[in-house]
Design an enzyme around this catalytic site. Sequence first.
Site, PDB file in Angstrom:
ATOM      1  N   CYS A 172      59.433  65.154  34.747  1.00  0.00           N
ATOM      2  CA  CYS A 172      60.702  65.741  35.164  1.00  0.00           C
ATOM      3  C   CYS A 172      61.697  65.486  34.029  1.00  0.00           C
ATOM      4  CB  CYS A 172      61.166  65.058  36.454  1.00  0.00           C
ATOM      5  SG  CYS A 172      62.933  65.230  36.745  1.00  0.00           S
ATOM      6  N   LYS A 224      23.074  41.858  45.230  1.00  0.00           N
ATOM      7  CA  LYS A 224      22.310  43.109  45.154  1.00  0.00           C
ATOM      8  C   LYS A 224      23.072  44.035  44.216  1.00  0.00           C
ATOM      9  CE  LYS A 224      19.900  46.479  47.919  1.00  0.00           C
ATOM     10  NZ  LYS A 224      20.410  47.649  47.219  1.00  0.00           N
ATOM     11  N   ASP A 234      24.240  47.170  42.068  1.00  0.00           N
ATOM     12  CA  ASP A 234      24.252  48.593  42.384  1.00  0.00           C
ATOM     13  C   ASP A 234      23.819  49.357  41.137  1.00  0.00           C
ATOM     14  OD1 ASP A 234      24.549  50.569  44.140  1.00  0.00           O
ATOM     15  OD2 ASP A 234      26.742  50.527  44.230  1.00  0.00           O
TER      16      ASP A 234
END
Length: 672
Positions: free
Chosen positions: A427, A116, A118
């Site tokens: 950083c 199925k 989408d």
Amino acid sequence: MVDSATQRIEQLRTDIDEHNYRYYVLDEPAVPDAEYDRLMRELRDLESKHPELVTPDSPTQRVGAMPSNTFEEVTHRVPMLSLDNAFSAEELTEFDRRVRDRLKRAEPVEYVAEPKLDGLAVSLHYEDGRLVRAATRGDGYTGEDITANIRTIYSVPLRLRGKDYPAMLEVRGEVYMPKAGFEKLNRALADRGEKTFVNPRNAAAGSLRQKDARVTARRPLELCTYSVAVDNENDLPNRHWDCIQKLKGWGFRINPEMRKTTGVDECLEAYSDLLELRNELPYEIDGIVFKVNALELQRDLGFVSRAPRWAIAQKFPAQEEMTVVEAVEFQVGRTGAVTPVARLKPVFVGGVTVSNASLHNMDEIERLDLHVGDTVIIRRAGDVIPQVVKVVADKRPKGAQDVKRPERCPVCDSEVVQLEGEVVARCSGGLYCGAQQREAIKHYGSRRALDIEGLGEKWIDILFDRGMIKTVADLYTLTIDDLKTLDRMGEKSASNLVDAIAGSREPELWRFIYALGIREVGEATAKGLAAHFGDLQPLMEADEDALQVVPDVGPVVAGHVRLFFEQSHNQEIIQALKNAGVRWKQEAPSARSSPLSGKTFVLTGTLTEMTRDDAKAKLEAMGAKVSGSVSGKTSYVVAGEAAGSKLTKAESLGVPVMDEVEFLRFLEAQGV
Ligand code: 5U1
């Protein structure tokens, strides 16, 4: 003159339709792109000289019509049904029982099982083999006219192939966006600072329902068909499976994973198989549909409200759920990248409980307009790290805090800097930063680097937090007695770990280079550097020009490599590793044989004799490229157990396929 133009135009259209079909439906291009472009150009030229000969089914008409303000309403000749859902094996079993009860049959029923997709359901109306209208599902009875948009999808035939199609044909299917196209589209939208799509389904719907079909034309949409309706039922075979084969013959793309199942047990098996394949498929699916195969039985079963009694969709676990962001924290990675992470109210999604989601960078937080306390949609598709894809703005509580970019590193308090043109803030502490030290050790011992068995991330955290290791060189000083002091580390495990660390003293050169964790130096680059320089010393001494001689090393990577070896703390660590007895295996510079250079392999399915990573490493060591997707350029596909769509594609493209036994023999023949 016009007559010969008419004939040539017709010939060009037939040829181009054939090339489109081979390229977009069969994935088997018959001519190079340049030849296709020449045919298109010739057709366009002829049509511009003879505009009276332009017809809506000409391949030149796919480019997208001018914008319109509205979509006209279309009444479906045959209503577009919806599907009932089953959410468990019990519900599927119950469906099968209902089917057999109604049909008064004790024996198993034959079904057709199909993924199925989408996407967005559409109906295409053909008259005398020509596409005349396309519509969205709407409420099942009335949809919107999206003909101009549908024409832009190359897997939609504008004219049907063959001759045996009925005069009136209504074809149903799903328009979807393949995963790769979706990711590419979202990257492009994000780069332009535009809104991205939450998932491939929304992207397909948003692309198809464009008032300006020229936008649709630029979107990577595909059509897969799954049902057909006609005025006269005698025009079709009497089984659903055979109808689908007809669709294929008329030029439509059908799903290659479709299969017949008899009885509920085979249906449940098909469900498990497809669920396992789900992440490997190049498109998203949300379940599996079972349809009674015999159309006569379908007619006997009929409908209840708008859903057929002869079909059901068994749904897969949802990949999207809603939850609340309880906090946003910042993590510091190996290269100093400061990444925001959403701490979530735990939610079950994609088959696991998720309590953290990556937010990538500050731009992403701004793009999402994320505040602490927001309700968000989380998506976890496959094994991908859960993502926050959308904020549900109208659920924002009063006083929700916005998220501030940290000025200082949360671990070492160094300044956080963001270079011009970079999205990532870092950083500035380098290996002074505890987080970067810790991550550097994790990387060094990881499977793809020195692969130190038993040295999991948890142990590294413990050893690091206790101050027992500060750099990778400290690993080699650990003794069994040291390790035995740790909770839940017995004599045996301690001894195994010391042995595993000692066993990492003689790595291949490329692994050692990769394990150093130089920015932007992945496995492939490390292999290139090792093959070119043959030893660490010449690599450490190479200037940026010398580095850029290595394939795939550009100025950015060369700069990172140079910087890494210039930094005194890195030189100290390399010296400490040497002092600890680490000796990489030298390679003959650039003289390594590359028997497979220029060859591209795709590995699919499960290998039993080695991991896929090992197979990849072996192939790459012989100069081959290992790719994730099959195309006409693939040299070989290695298909392990339960290989799925990649194998199917290889077969359809005529790419040579080796099973595992053949692959092992092949490696042996290469002297591996
Ligand atoms: N694969 C597939 N998806 N899908 C959706 N088959 C299928 N059939 C559908 C729908 C709505 O409806 C049938 C009842 C034709």
